[in-house]
Design a protein around this motif. Sequence first.
Motif, mmCIF file in Angstrom:
data_model
loop_
_atom_site.group_PDB
_atom_site.id
_atom_site.type_symbol
_atom_site.label_atom_id
_atom_site.label_comp_id
_atom_site.label_asym_id
_atom_site.label_seq_id
_atom_site.Cartn_x
_atom_site.Cartn_y
_atom_site.Cartn_z
ATOM 1 N N MET A 111 2.102 0.959 -2.085
ATOM 2 C CA MET A 111 1.243 0.183 -1.209
ATOM 3 C C MET A 111 1.787 0.327 0.211
ATOM 4 O O MET A 111 2.822 0.954 0.419
ATOM 5 C CB MET A 111 1.198 -1.280 -1.634
ATOM 6 N N ARG A 112 1.096 -0.261 1.189
ATOM 7 C CA ARG A 112 1.561 -0.152 2.569
ATOM 8 C C ARG A 112 2.944 -0.780 2.724
ATOM 9 O O ARG A 112 3.818 -0.261 3.404
ATOM 10 C CB ARG A 112 0.576 -0.798 3.531
ATOM 11 N N GLN A 113 3.146 -1.917 2.070
ATOM 12 C CA GLN A 113 4.443 -2.580 2.060
ATOM 13 C C GLN A 113 4.781 -2.927 0.610
ATOM 14 O O GLN A 113 4.137 -3.778 0.021
ATOM 15 C CB GLN A 113 4.425 -3.847 2.920
ATOM 16 N N GLY A 114 5.761 -2.245 0.065
ATOM 17 C CA GLY A 114 6.137 -2.488 -1.325
ATOM 18 C C GLY A 114 5.431 -1.557 -2.297
ATOM 19 O O GLY A 114 4.831 -0.547 -1.905
ATOM 20 N N PHE A 115 5.447 -1.926 -3.554
ATOM 21 C CA PHE A 115 4.871 -1.082 -4.590
ATOM 22 C C PHE A 115 4.662 -1.913 -5.848
ATOM 23 O O PHE A 115 5.180 -3.023 -5.978
ATOM 24 C CB PHE A 115 5.786 0.109 -4.899
ATOM 25 N N VAL A 116 3.887 -1.366 -6.764
ATOM 26 C CA VAL A 116 3.675 -1.990 -8.072
ATOM 27 C C VAL A 116 3.779 -0.909 -9.139
ATOM 28 O O VAL A 116 3.918 0.279 -8.832
ATOM 29 C CB VAL A 116 2.298 -2.695 -8.152
ATOM 30 N N TYR A 117 3.699 -1.336 -10.384
ATOM 31 C CA TYR A 117 3.708 -0.408 -11.509
ATOM 32 C C TYR A 117 2.380 -0.493 -12.249
ATOM 33 O O TYR A 117 1.775 -1.559 -12.355
ATOM 34 C CB TYR A 117 4.854 -0.734 -12.469
ATOM 35 N N GLU A 215 -3.210 -2.689 1.113
ATOM 36 C CA GLU A 215 -2.494 -3.717 1.859
ATOM 37 C C GLU A 215 -1.852 -4.741 0.935
ATOM 38 O O GLU A 215 -0.755 -5.229 1.188
ATOM 39 C CB GLU A 215 -3.458 -4.433 2.819
ATOM 40 N N THR A 216 -2.559 -5.112 -0.131
ATOM 41 C CA THR A 216 -2.105 -6.154 -1.048
ATOM 42 C C THR A 216 -2.275 -5.686 -2.484
ATOM 43 O O THR A 216 -2.936 -4.666 -2.756
ATOM 44 C CB THR A 216 -2.917 -7.443 -0.861
ATOM 45 N N VAL A 217 -1.716 -6.452 -3.411
ATOM 46 C CA VAL A 217 -1.897 -6.138 -4.826
ATOM 47 C C VAL A 217 -3.377 -6.229 -5.205
ATOM 48 O O VAL A 217 -3.888 -5.405 -5.975
ATOM 49 C CB VAL A 217 -1.056 -7.090 -5.708
ATOM 50 N N ASN A 218 -4.081 -7.210 -4.654
ATOM 51 C CA ASN A 218 -5.507 -7.325 -4.939
ATOM 52 C C ASN A 218 -6.276 -6.104 -4.457
ATOM 53 O O ASN A 218 -7.202 -5.632 -5.130
ATOM 54 C CB ASN A 218 -6.073 -8.597 -4.315
ATOM 55 N N ASP A 219 -5.900 -5.576 -3.289
ATOM 56 C CA ASP A 219 -6.516 -4.333 -2.814
ATOM 57 C C ASP A 219 -6.260 -3.200 -3.798
ATOM 58 O O ASP A 219 -7.153 -2.395 -4.095
ATOM 59 C CB ASP A 219 -5.949 -3.935 -1.444
ATOM 60 N N CYS A 220 -5.028 -3.130 -4.265
ATOM 61 C CA CYS A 220 -4.647 -2.101 -5.232
ATOM 62 C C CYS A 220 -5.477 -2.222 -6.505
ATOM 63 O O CYS A 220 -6.011 -1.231 -7.014
ATOM 64 C CB CYS A 220 -3.155 -2.223 -5.525
ATOM 65 N N VAL A 221 -5.587 -3.438 -7.017
ATOM 66 C CA VAL A 221 -6.346 -3.657 -8.251
ATOM 67 C C VAL A 221 -7.814 -3.303 -8.058
ATOM 68 O O VAL A 221 -8.431 -2.662 -8.925
ATOM 69 C CB VAL A 221 -6.184 -5.115 -8.735
ATOM 70 N N ARG A 222 -8.387 -3.692 -6.923
ATOM 71 C CA ARG A 222 -9.789 -3.346 -6.665
ATOM 72 C C ARG A 222 -9.980 -1.834 -6.591
ATOM 73 O O ARG A 222 -10.947 -1.282 -7.138
ATOM 74 C CB ARG A 222 -10.264 -4.005 -5.369
ATOM 75 N N GLY A 223 -9.045 -1.151 -5.905
ATOM 76 C CA GLY A 223 -9.146 0.295 -5.806
ATOM 77 C C GLY A 223 -9.027 0.979 -7.157
ATOM 78 O O GLY A 223 -9.805 1.892 -7.473
#
Length: 252
Positions: A111-117, A215-223
Amino acid sequence: MLGLSRSGFYYQPVGESAENVALMNLLDEQYTRTPFYGIRKMQKWLRTLGRVVNKKRIGRLMRVMGLETIYPKPRLSLGNVQHKKYPYLLKGVKIERPNHVWSTDITYIRMRQGFVYLVAILDWFSRYVVSWKVSTSMEVDFCLEALEMAFEIDKPTIFNSDQGSQFTSTDFTSRLKKERTLISMDGRGRVFDNIFVERLWRSVKYEEVYIKSYETVNDCVRGLTDYFQFYNNERLHQALGYKTPLQVYREH
């Protein structure tokens, strides 16, 4: 519903500096292109970009990401010696129908700041993504949530994974046994044992993650929600006779 684990819902930024996150993103992209690169080659490659980074730092960041250099594939789910390992059951097996074999794996999503799995469960015959989940930690919970979501759709005869602690955990293997599913695990260092999931990760990253800036985890999930809907329902696969995974999954 959102493909987001409980831990991801309460997301806090991952504790790495902006510089380290930038390095991790570079390492992720290069590892996706050249999964055979270890720490030494990664160091040399970073120098071609004008980034002088010592091997110790590269090694630590790759461990955070789950990239295990002694294997030719990203090892995002590292093993636990106390957990039982199961043999690889798919050598020479001809997959002729949906739900014969499912497989799973975990990958790093920037993500822009941080990351997820991200964990996904894939049907081998149709390449259909049966379920997926996002999490900010590597605990087994989000893998179990993905498994429960998949079981709401159907049950496989064989379930294949790597030897990571999430998939060898008693909670995970017991759930598979409860459904009388045979458990298969990749051999250590055998990247091609789970090749269809490896190909899925390349598609996800090149066709979605690398061209977006979440930008956010929610953005990631939507994408990822939009991408997996496209992947399953619209993306034509040459190996499937230019049909979509959903078409092949439902035809049989």
